[in-house]
Design a protein around this motif. Sequence first.
Motif: not given
Length: 360
Positions: A32-52
């Motif tokens: 999880d740490y590596q994903n947020y560290h390396d792909n934080y833009r994608e992780e942010k978009k995934l979370k936004e999409n979840y809420y939407d």
Amino acid sequence: MAKVYGISDSEISFTTFLNSHLKVIKINSFEDYQNYHDNYREEKKLKENYYDNEYRKNTDTINRCNNQIKQDEYDLRGVEWDIRKKKAIVGKYWGKVKEDIQSEINQLENKSRKLKNNISDSKTTIVEVKTENDTLVIEKKNFLLNFDRDIHKLFELERNEEFKKKRQGAVGENKLIGFISNGFENDNNSYLINGVNFDIRGGAININDSTKLEAQIDHIFVCSKGIFFIETKHWKIECTDDFRHKLLEQLEKIKRTISFIFQDKIDLDVIKVLLVGTERKINLDNSDFVSLRIDEIREFLLSQKNVLSNDEIKLTMNELSKYLPKEKFGDFPKFTLMMNSWFIKVKNKITRQKSNHIKG
């Protein structure tokens, strides 16, 4: 592929440390740490999409409920009109005809009650889903406000000495897990247990005049090559005599824990205690334990002779499972055996030992 259970204590310590500094990002593993560290833009978009998506699904539910209410209200008006008409004429008839009309009225009234209940349920659902949507809007706003702050904090922590130490430990443990699982990728009957804290309250052991109710072991690997209790250290500097003495005490504790767990159930010759240095090899000057560098672990394990059958491996796992804490290993499997020859051999061995003791 070796089956892996649990996560290492170093990884738990690392993720706990990170989560104590974060508001909306939840780190459950080193991955999880590596994903947020390396792909934080994608992780942010995934979370936004979840809420939407959740908001959209709830909105669709509200629309369906509103449409259903309209249909039920339309049907209800028709039913109530029919009830009024039949009540107006029921008094003009007698006998069987009157009974039939009254039966129709009863059926229509039941249908009316059902429609009213449906309308009430739909209205309740609308209120609940609207509340969920209001919560989603607040959560999304809070997430967007704090996500960038959390990402900034993640990168800022990289300069923190405690963070560096904990990440070093988590990286080392994950490397070791990778080396072992990849080395036995074609072995479907090998098992790696990580971050083990044995609960031995049913039979506490005594070490250096101190009663121990729990025993902590970094990794246990069980395969046809044997049973390996693995202690990892992440020291970069040379081991001093004082540290070596404390380390040997720790390894002796592991040996006593092994003796307590297996007792007479297994030949202890198939068990080895390994010390693995993730940064450098640690010289122990003790033949009871095997000291390795992390990049030597796979070759060492593969070089060992086969000493355990499939049933013996399963029996070993069942014995270990008795002392694993349920809160961490609640989904640990129970292994079914094809035969009980191992226990039979052990029972015969113990019987012979008692017989020889009596003769002596």
